[in-house]
Enzyme design. Structure first.
Site, PDB file in Angstrom:
ATOM      1  N   GLY A  88     -60.934-110.747  55.416  1.00  0.00           N
ATOM      2  CA  GLY A  88     -60.567-109.627  56.281  1.00  0.00           C
ATOM      3  C   GLY A  88     -60.799-110.063  57.707  1.00  0.00           C
ATOM      4  O   GLY A  88     -61.860-110.603  58.031  1.00  0.00           O
ATOM      5  N   TYR A 116     -54.776-115.029  65.364  1.00  0.00           N
ATOM      6  CA  TYR A 116     -54.553-113.780  64.621  1.00  0.00           C
ATOM      7  C   TYR A 116     -53.896-112.741  65.522  1.00  0.00           C
ATOM      8  O   TYR A 116     -52.940-112.073  65.130  1.00  0.00           O
ATOM      9  CB  TYR A 116     -55.883-113.263  64.076  1.00  0.00           C
ATOM     10  N   LYS A 133     -68.658 -98.674  52.019  1.00  0.00           N
ATOM     11  CA  LYS A 133     -69.247 -97.389  52.385  1.00  0.00           C
ATOM     12  C   LYS A 133     -69.367 -96.394  51.242  1.00  0.00           C
ATOM     13  O   LYS A 133     -70.372 -95.716  51.109  1.00  0.00           O
ATOM     14  CB  LYS A 133     -68.419 -96.748  53.500  1.00  0.00           C
ATOM     15  N   GLU A 162     -60.778 -94.692  57.436  1.00  0.00           N
ATOM     16  CA  GLU A 162     -61.835 -94.383  56.464  1.00  0.00           C
ATOM     17  C   GLU A 162     -62.634 -93.167  56.916  1.00  0.00           C
ATOM     18  O   GLU A 162     -63.025 -92.329  56.102  1.00  0.00           O
ATOM     19  CB  GLU A 162     -62.790 -95.573  56.316  1.00  0.00           C
ATOM     20  N   HIS A 178     -62.932 -88.847  55.332  1.00  0.00           N
ATOM     21  CA  HIS A 178     -64.128 -88.050  55.024  1.00  0.00           C
ATOM     22  C   HIS A 178     -64.035 -86.625  55.571  1.00  0.00           C
ATOM     23  O   HIS A 178     -64.895 -85.795  55.287  1.00  0.00           O
ATOM     24  CB  HIS A 178     -65.381 -88.712  55.630  1.00  0.00           C
TER      25      HIS A 178
END
Lengths: 330, 330
Positions: free
Chosen positions: B12, B57, B123, B193, B197
């Protein structure tokens, strides 16, 4: 109590040893089977009752009088080890004075052929250094020894090691403790150790003081002991864990011997530089309602449990509280 | 760089993976030899230059374009593992979305025959549970896997496990984080992410959002994401460490996506009862100047080092950040 419970011994039965017995009382994973003081020891494979043990010690001056488990002997530690009774691990709740006392007890364990786990709540750098020098002997003897496993060094040193993870470089670790005790007589040895850190006092001078002399000193300071730049093993422990050189670690504090309320909140501040070049400080602060006994004995047994896991895997030798995560004892 | 340096790979290469490369750059004990993104990987036994890797990248969209070390492939992780190049351990700096992505990558490692150390900064509770269920497979494969090794879970979970030592019983562990980032685009996956939540959002819904949709949501909240009762693996990690049942652990926080200054100081509060019956709270607070990247990548590599020590002793399987003390990487 379960059959799998770890059989635990406590060496030393002053304020710390007695608190240790109380901490263990409700635990299912650990059973207090042995305890020793200067004049005797008690052993019971089915477990020693903390209250009865403390009562015997207080009323008669030694665990050796505890019926029917006591043995009176001035070689209490030696005789307890030699008794051959099953003890998987010991908490050395012994005075740090003289400075080589705990190392000399460790030698007895090495010589005896006993195999198991030892933890201490030792304070001084020089005492930890003596123990570190015994690492290969401990390893050869099949003993797993965890040193500096009280509050400071111990809980706060481990917190510093953990906090250091956010930083590329550690600039400063500052430990400041506040201790409040209602009656210093319950912690005679600990208070003398504290006095030994004060300007103008040595370990030997503090140890030689009578209770009346300690009282007189405390009268002059209204019961307050202020300690700075103490010789505490947090420094060598963080150094060998590779976190920072020992001169970047300072320990100081205030002890109020006449008030159970802490004069300040015990804390450790870890200052460093992150990989982005930012300087910052993490802080770990202990709740004021937690006593010295809770903050020392809890970690000590948490490290004893962790030590037992290492021992079962065949990992022997000496480790510090900054290298190992203590395990919670149920 | 020394010959003994651990050869490290980073899977990653978004915000977290790039920060990981920067964190490793000055280290002597670890050498970044491999990194992978969706479309390719780069490998260099003598070490990858962090700046060059990040530049490749950013300008071309994949490490596969990094001359002369890059390989373009849409099976980048699989091909990197299969390349047979020496990588002792990997930091899985991968998105937690979908929830089984990291477990599926772990399966690839198990199947490949590779032996070494894996750490993640995962997480969600459900993702950690998937990994925990793979413990015996990991052990049989000779892999030492440390899960939940970022900031929360990770650093703060370990601090809670440590702080718990003072108490006979833990009533509550409350983690509250503050995150400030100057430009959310650098943390696209992480922000999605977080959105997942929020009430009314699911993991799938958040993942499917376009950048414009994320922008629109952030416009409505002035760039602030307020998160409560998050599904964070700190709960299962503290439960399996025996510290408290998972329902006593809560995680929440505030993310400011338009300001690098944290909206509040990230902290964990551990409340419990001591053996004397006192209720108290220990607090561990992170310095405001420390970034999410520093508090995630630092611990992740600290656990990678600790994992390598376990691996060398033949200790394989899965462990959490609450059980192991991370080691400081020099």
């Amino acid at each position: 109590m379960t059959v799998q419970a770890m059989h635990v011994g406590v060496l030393g039965f002053g304020g710390l040893g007695q608190a240790a017995a109380k901490v263990l009382a409700p635990k299912q994973e650990m059973l207090l089977v042995a305890a020793a003081d200067k004049h005797g020891y008690a052993y019971a494979a089915e477990g020693l009752n903390a209250q009865n043990s403390i009562a015997a010690y207080r009323s008669q001056g030694s665990l050796g009088y505890l019926e029917p488990f006591g043995t009176l002997t001035n070689l209490s530690i030696e005789d307890l080890i030699a008794s051959g009774n099953r003890v998987d691990g010991y908490f050395l709740a012994l005075p740090n004075l003289p400075n080589d006392f705990i190392p000399s007890v460790t030698k007895q364990f090495i010589t005896s052929g006993w195999r198991g786990v030892l933890v201490d709540a030792i304070k001084r750098t020089s005492a930890v250094e003596q123990l570190l020098a015994m690492g290969s002997e401990l390893q050869a003897a099949g003993i797993t020894y965890l040193t500096g496993c009280g509050a400071t060094p111990g809980l706060l040193t481990a917190a510093a090691a953990l906090a250091a993870q956010s930083y590329a470089e550690i600039h400063k670790v500052e430990i400041t403790f506040g201790v409040g005790i209602a009656n210093w007589e319950a912690y005679r040895a600990t208070i003398r150790e504290d006095i030994a850190h004060m300007p103008g006092y040595s370990v030997e001078a503090a140890r030689a003081m009578t209770d009346a002399e300690v009282e007189a000193l405390l009268d002059k300071t209204s019961g307050i002991l202020k300690l700075e730049n103490m010789e505490h093993a947090d420094d060598v422990m963080l150094e060998i864990a590779g976190i920072c050189s020992r001169d970047r670690v300072t320990v100081g504090g205030i002890v109020d011997t006449r008030n159970p309320k802490k004069p300040l909140s015990t804390n450790v501040k870890i200052t460093g530089r992150t990989f982005e070049g930012k300087i910052s400080t993490h802080t770990f602060t202990l709740g004021d309602e937690t006593s010295m006994a809770a903050n020392v004995c809890g970690p000590a047994f948490g490290y004893l449990k962790a030590g037992m896991q290492l021992h079962k895997r065949g990992i022997h030798g000496i480790f510090t509280a900054a290298e190992i995560m203590p395990q919670f004892v149920k």
